[in-house]
Design a protein around this motif. Structure first.
Motif, PDB file in Angstrom:
ATOM      1  N   UNK A  63       0.808  -1.217   0.000  1.00  0.00           N
ATOM      2  CA  UNK A  63       0.000   0.000   0.000  1.00  0.00           C
ATOM      3  C   UNK A  63       0.840   1.265   0.000  1.00  0.00           C
ATOM      4  N   UNK A  64       2.168   1.099   0.006  1.00  0.00           N
ATOM      5  CA  UNK A  64       3.031   2.276  -0.036  1.00  0.00           C
ATOM      6  C   UNK A  64       2.861   2.997  -1.373  1.00  0.00           C
ATOM      7  N   UNK A  65       2.710   2.239  -2.443  1.00  0.00           N
ATOM      8  CA  UNK A  65       2.403   2.834  -3.749  1.00  0.00           C
ATOM      9  C   UNK A  65       0.894   2.753  -3.966  1.00  0.00           C
ATOM     10  N   UNK A  66       0.323   3.904  -4.355  1.00  0.00           N
ATOM     11  CA  UNK A  66      -1.140   3.959  -4.503  1.00  0.00           C
ATOM     12  C   UNK A  66      -1.576   3.800  -5.950  1.00  0.00           C
ATOM     13  N   UNK A  67      -0.744   4.340  -6.826  1.00  0.00           N
ATOM     14  CA  UNK A  67      -1.107   4.300  -8.233  1.00  0.00           C
ATOM     15  C   UNK A  67       0.005   3.613  -9.002  1.00  0.00           C
ATOM     16  N   UNK A  68      -0.349   2.550  -9.693  1.00  0.00           N
ATOM     17  CA  UNK A  68       0.668   1.782 -10.403  1.00  0.00           C
ATOM     18  C   UNK A  68       0.451   1.911 -11.907  1.00  0.00           C
ATOM     19  N   UNK A  69       1.419   2.529 -12.568  1.00  0.00           N
ATOM     20  CA  UNK A  69       1.376   2.604 -14.026  1.00  0.00           C
ATOM     21  C   UNK A  69       2.081   1.357 -14.556  1.00  0.00           C
ATOM     22  N   UNK A  70       1.432   0.670 -15.474  1.00  0.00           N
ATOM     23  CA  UNK A  70       1.977  -0.632 -15.856  1.00  0.00           C
ATOM     24  C   UNK A  70       1.753  -0.947 -17.321  1.00  0.00           C
ATOM     25  N   UNK A  71       2.641  -1.759 -17.867  1.00  0.00           N
ATOM     26  CA  UNK A  71       2.345  -2.381 -19.157  1.00  0.00           C
ATOM     27  C   UNK A  71       1.650  -3.697 -18.842  1.00  0.00           C
ATOM     28  N   UNK A  72       1.510  -4.556 -19.825  1.00  0.00           N
ATOM     29  CA  UNK A  72       0.750  -5.783 -19.582  1.00  0.00           C
ATOM     30  C   UNK A  72       1.465  -6.769 -18.667  1.00  0.00           C
ATOM     31  N   UNK A  73       2.642  -6.399 -18.135  1.00  0.00           N
ATOM     32  CA  UNK A  73       3.310  -7.339 -17.226  1.00  0.00           C
ATOM     33  C   UNK A  73       2.436  -7.689 -16.029  1.00  0.00           C
ATOM     34  N   UNK A  74       1.451  -6.842 -15.718  1.00  0.00           N
ATOM     35  CA  UNK A  74       0.590  -7.173 -14.576  1.00  0.00           C
ATOM     36  C   UNK A  74      -0.547  -8.095 -14.971  1.00  0.00           C
ATOM     37  N   UNK A  75      -0.570  -8.469 -16.218  1.00  0.00           N
ATOM     38  CA  UNK A  75      -1.710  -9.227 -16.718  1.00  0.00           C
ATOM     39  C   UNK A  75      -2.014 -10.478 -15.914  1.00  0.00           C
ATOM     40  N   UNK A  76      -0.975 -11.189 -15.564  1.00  0.00           N
ATOM     41  CA  UNK A  76      -1.190 -12.534 -15.040  1.00  0.00           C
ATOM     42  C   UNK A  76      -1.200 -12.610 -13.511  1.00  0.00           C
ATOM     43  N   UNK A  77      -2.324 -13.003 -12.972  1.00  0.00           N
ATOM     44  CA  UNK A  77      -2.381 -13.492 -11.608  1.00  0.00           C
ATOM     45  C   UNK A  77      -2.199 -12.576 -10.405  1.00  0.00           C
ATOM     46  N   UNK A  78      -1.738 -11.334 -10.622  1.00  0.00           N
ATOM     47  CA  UNK A  78      -1.422 -10.491  -9.464  1.00  0.00           C
ATOM     48  C   UNK A  78      -2.663 -10.209  -8.599  1.00  0.00           C
ATOM     49  N   UNK A  79      -2.493 -10.300  -7.311  1.00  0.00           N
ATOM     50  CA  UNK A  79      -3.637 -10.210  -6.407  1.00  0.00           C
ATOM     51  C   UNK A  79      -3.448  -9.131  -5.340  1.00  0.00           C
ATOM     52  N   UNK A  80      -4.029  -7.949  -5.554  1.00  0.00           N
ATOM     53  CA  UNK A  80      -4.007  -6.886  -4.550  1.00  0.00           C
ATOM     54  C   UNK A  80      -5.450  -6.444  -4.302  1.00  0.00           C
ATOM     55  N   UNK A  81      -6.097  -7.019  -3.284  1.00  0.00           N
ATOM     56  CA  UNK A  81      -7.532  -6.795  -3.096  1.00  0.00           C
ATOM     57  C   UNK A  81      -7.925  -5.321  -2.914  1.00  0.00           C
ATOM     58  N   UNK A  82      -7.014  -4.506  -2.379  1.00  0.00           N
ATOM     59  CA  UNK A  82      -7.373  -3.103  -2.155  1.00  0.00           C
ATOM     60  C   UNK A  82      -7.385  -2.291  -3.447  1.00  0.00           C
TER      61      UNK A  82
ATOM     62  N   UNK B 172      -8.655  -6.329 -10.633  1.00  0.00           N
ATOM     63  CA  UNK B 172      -9.469  -5.591  -9.658  1.00  0.00           C
ATOM     64  C   UNK B 172     -10.729  -6.401  -9.342  1.00  0.00           C
ATOM     65  N   UNK B 173     -11.520  -5.880  -8.441  1.00  0.00           N
ATOM     66  CA  UNK B 173     -12.731  -6.604  -8.062  1.00  0.00           C
ATOM     67  C   UNK B 173     -12.413  -7.790  -7.186  1.00  0.00           C
ATOM     68  N   UNK B 174     -11.310  -7.729  -6.481  1.00  0.00           N
ATOM     69  CA  UNK B 174     -10.880  -8.868  -5.670  1.00  0.00           C
ATOM     70  C   UNK B 174     -11.110  -8.636  -4.185  1.00  0.00           C
ATOM     71  N   UNK B 175     -11.571  -7.435  -3.850  1.00  0.00           N
ATOM     72  CA  UNK B 175     -11.755  -7.147  -2.431  1.00  0.00           C
ATOM     73  C   UNK B 175     -13.195  -6.767  -2.131  1.00  0.00           C
ATOM     74  N   UNK B 176     -13.370  -6.083  -1.005  1.00  0.00           N
ATOM     75  CA  UNK B 176     -14.729  -5.783  -0.562  1.00  0.00           C
ATOM     76  C   UNK B 176     -15.295  -4.521  -1.220  1.00  0.00           C
ATOM     77  N   UNK B 177     -14.437  -3.737  -1.896  1.00  0.00           N
ATOM     78  CA  UNK B 177     -14.891  -2.450  -2.415  1.00  0.00           C
ATOM     79  C   UNK B 177     -15.453  -2.568  -3.830  1.00  0.00           C
ATOM     80  N   UNK B 178     -16.362  -1.632  -4.130  1.00  0.00           N
ATOM     81  CA  UNK B 178     -16.857  -1.548  -5.498  1.00  0.00           C
ATOM     82  C   UNK B 178     -15.672  -1.224  -6.417  1.00  0.00           C
ATOM     83  N   UNK B 179     -15.526  -1.983  -7.495  1.00  0.00           N
ATOM     84  CA  UNK B 179     -14.412  -1.738  -8.409  1.00  0.00           C
ATOM     85  C   UNK B 179     -14.880  -1.126  -9.725  1.00  0.00           C
TER      86      UNK B 179
END
Ligand code: ADP
Ligand code: MG
Length: 683
Positions: free
Chosen positions: A530-549, A573-580
């Motif tokens: 949670x130290x980083x709030x906004x993550x700019x990314x290419x498709x490297x995040x495509x697979x499997x990453x799980x950050x519920x917040x 996204x859509x992995x936690x309790x908040x509306x995504x």
């Protein structure tokens, strides 16, 4: 006969070195290749109209003899070629502007077929900008017939190919059958001989349909036979590991799961457990949409093999994912005496050697890792279960390599890319299939919006508000795919723009493929924490990453992605309790693009999206690079021919258990698909 089918195309009259090179570009090397170079479409010359029935304003096709040719200069720089064509009902003028070479191609007395828009000028019927074809004697005989249109190139013309095929078919009176007689009869298919002739030169649409049906069946049937043989060779004679019924350890781990498994999870777990308890090696594909909870299933299967005294391996495509799985598994197994290791690419040489030693000695029970797992020096004491996650990222080869680290271990491959049924049956035809359809309870549907670029400021304002409320966000950069460098540059620019602009008060991170391993890990762990709030990314995040917040995702240049890929991205996204929220930014005003993206707004069902993707982009695109190592389909349509596929599969499964039939199709496979199936047949 077969010798002749394998004969090189150069041995035919009229095929010199230039022609044979050009034919090679069409994948035509032998006579067999030529006759299975099936037409892409047909021209129905039975719709040719009589000249007297021409209607001005319509696009019409006529056929007749050339009666007169004139050339004139209307004014400077404007040349006119007029050709009069007549049939038994009347005359029509074909008109070309500034194409003097036309004159060279035509001569009085020749027969011609012409298509163009009909007009009336000076009381005469005329056609402008005509598409035409001069018919020679032989071709004139195809008049009123359905004429094949092939894939061609600059050197190889339609006419040349038609003649070549026609000549070859005239020379061979008998084409050997590729489908056993009983199967032909059961499915009421016409002979190969008849089918090949009629697929090229059908007399009518009915003959054509029958020919196509037979050849589609043949193609799918033979591939299915190959896959079935592969499956049998894997299973028979090669007894696998017979795991015992679940005992204390498995049960204790199960009881420690912090949630109740969904109905589908329980079902696939039963299927996997059942496979593992048989003495045949498991070969199973577990399909489950993003977030459907495959990891827990994998963990339970790994524990089962450990309980039986074997080692388990879980191979994933990225370091990030490996680490995440390692965390999940060790958390669940904390109270138990199970030694789980992460065979990471970033281990020091010394630590790696130590770990490899422990894997070899059997001290290690479960290994999680990337491709590092299949390196040569990694040896297991006794591997009982091999799992690959996100299978579509690995080729069949890699899966096999890991398998070969043991003696017939059970194999489970998992994929979050929902694969349409036609595809699973063809591409993964050697695997049994389990599916998790439902998502765990309590997931709020992700709200997805498509927005044009002019709304970009408002969108980022909204993201900022969400971050202020404590959420985290992904911004995905458009995929350019010219080179990784350019993608990286684009990502960096976007990152700079956001970080120094609207998000200047916010902790931003950047992740892309060119980043060093250490930097990547750092950014990701900062995002997890949670130290980083906004993550700019290419498709490297495509697979499997799980950050519920993380509950918001902006995808820039969304039109550049396939639906399946967008779906994967959105699955972060859509992995936690908040509306995504997922916002698809696009500058495209193209109607097709819009419709494609609209499917994203409408559904979150990965299967529907995958089917759409397949329809819109074709199977090649769907799989990215073709790694699965199966023959290309020459005639079957992976979406349209599902019915035939199901029949062909049924027939194939029956065929391979009959010794005589099996021998027959093995011979055919060696001839027709030598490259693809020689290994499984010869050993
Ligand atoms: P995927 O199938 O995409 O690999 P994961 O295994 O990562 O999905 O699961 C996604 C999330 O859902 C994880 O946080 C996991 O703990 C949780 N989860 C899995 N199964 C259930 C369940 N039956 N009930 C509630 N949460 C679950
Ligand atoms: Mg997963």
């Amino acid at each position: 006969m077969e010798m002749l089918l394998n004969q090189k195309i150069q041995t035919l009259k009229g095929v010199g070195s230039a022609k044979s090179l050009a034919l090679a570009k069409l994948n035509i090397f032998t006579i067999n290749d030529l006759i299975t170079h099936y037409p892409r479409r047909y021209e129905d010359r039975s719709v040719i109209k009589k000249i007297t029935n021409m209607v001005a304003g319509n696009l019409e096709t006529i056929s007749g003899a050339i009666i007169n040719i004139t050339e004139s200069n209307i004014r400077r720089g404007l040349k006119l070629v007029k050709v009069t064509v007549g049939d038994e009902t009347g005359f029509i003028q074909l008109v070309w502007f500034n194409q003097p070479f036309i004159k060279k191609q035509l001569s009085i007395g020749k027969k011609i077929i012409a298509t163009g828009k009909v007009s009336y000028s000076y009381g005469q019927l005329a056609m402008n900008n005509v598409e035409y074809e001069v018919l020679d004697e032989q071709e004139a005989n195809h008049r009123n017939k359905i004429v094949p249109v092939y894939a061609t190139n600059e050197v190889i013309t339609q006419k040349f190919l038609r003649q070549l095929v026609n000549e070859v078919l005239g020379r061979f009176l008998f084409l050997e059958e590729t489908i056993p007689k009983g199967v032909l009869e059961e499915y009421q298919l016409i002979s190969r001989e008849q089918a090949i002739r009629n697929i090229h030169f059908p007399d009518n649409n009915n003959d054509l349909a029958k020919a196509r049906e037979r050849l589609v069946f043949e193609e799918l049937y033979l591939i299915q036979c190959g896959l079935a043989i592969m499956k049998i060779k894997n299973k028979t004679g090669n007894l696998g590991i017979k795991h015992l019924l679940n005992s204390t350890l498995s049960k204790a781990v199960y009881d420690r799961i912090p949630f109740e498994l969904t109905k589908d999870q329980k079902q696939v777990l039963r299927e996997i457990t059942f496979d593992m308890e048989r003495n045949l090696p498991m070969q199973r594909l577990l399909q489950g949409d993003v977030g459907s909870g495959k990891t827990i299933i994998a963990t339970l299967a790994l524990v089962k093999t450990v309980e039986n005294g074997y080692q388990g391996a879980l191979m994933v495509p990225t370091e990030i994912l490996a680490e995440q799985h390692y965390q999940t598994i060790t958390n669940l197994l904390l109270p138990f005496d199970i030694n789980v290791v992460l065979l990471s690419g970033k281990l020091t040489k010394k630590n790696r050697e130590k770990m490899i030693e422990e894997i070899k000695s059997g001290e290690v029970n479960i290994v999680v890792g990337t491709h590092a797992l299949i390196q040569e020096d990694v040896e297991f004491k006794s591997i009982g279960l091999v799992i690959t996650d996100e299978q579509h990222r690995f080729g069949v080869q890699q899966r096999t390599l890991l398998q070969e680290k043991g003696h017939m271990p059970d194999v489970l491959v998992m994929t979050a890319t929902p694969i349409p049924r036609t595809m699973t049956l063809t591409v993964y035809g050697d695997l049994d299939i389990s599916v998790i359809k439902e998502l765990p309870p309590g997931r709020k549907p992700i709200r997805t919006f498509i927005r044009q670029l002019d709304k970009r400021p408002q969108i980022y304002q909204f993201v900022l508000e969400q971050i202020k409320k404590g959420r985290q966000a992904y911004v995905v950069c458009p995929l350019i795919e010219v080179s990784e460098n350019i993608d990286t540059q684009a990502a960096t620019e976007l990152f700079e723009e956001l970080k120094t602009g609207i998000f200047k008060e916010v902790a931003c991170g950047l992740i892309h493929g060119k980043l060093g391993k250490k930097d990547k890990e750092k950014v990701m762990s900062d995002f997890y924490s949670g130290a980083v709030k906004l993550l700019v990314a290419t498709t490297v995040i495509e697979v499997g990453v799980n950050v519920p917040n993380a509950s918001i995702m902006v995808i820039e240049g969304a039109e550049r992605f396939g639906l399946a890929q967008l779906h994967q991205l959105r699955g972060r996204i859509g992995r936690g309790e908040y509306q995504s929220y997922c916002i698809l930014l696009t500058e495209s005003k193209n109607q097709n693009t819009k419709e494609r993206l609209l499917v994203m707004e409408k559904t979150q069902d990965g299967f529907i999206l995958a089917e759409e993707d397949l329809k819109l982009r074709g199977p090649g695109q769907f799989f990215g690079s073709r790694q699965h190592g199966l023959p290309d389909l020459k005639i079957a349509d992976i979406l349209g021919d599902l019915d035939i596929l199901l029949q062909a599969r049924k027939a194939a499964l029956k065929t391979v258990v009959d010794k005589n039939l099996l021998q027959f199709v093995e011979q055919v496979l060696l001839l027709q698909y030598h490259e693809h199936f020689k290994d499984i047949i010869n050993n």
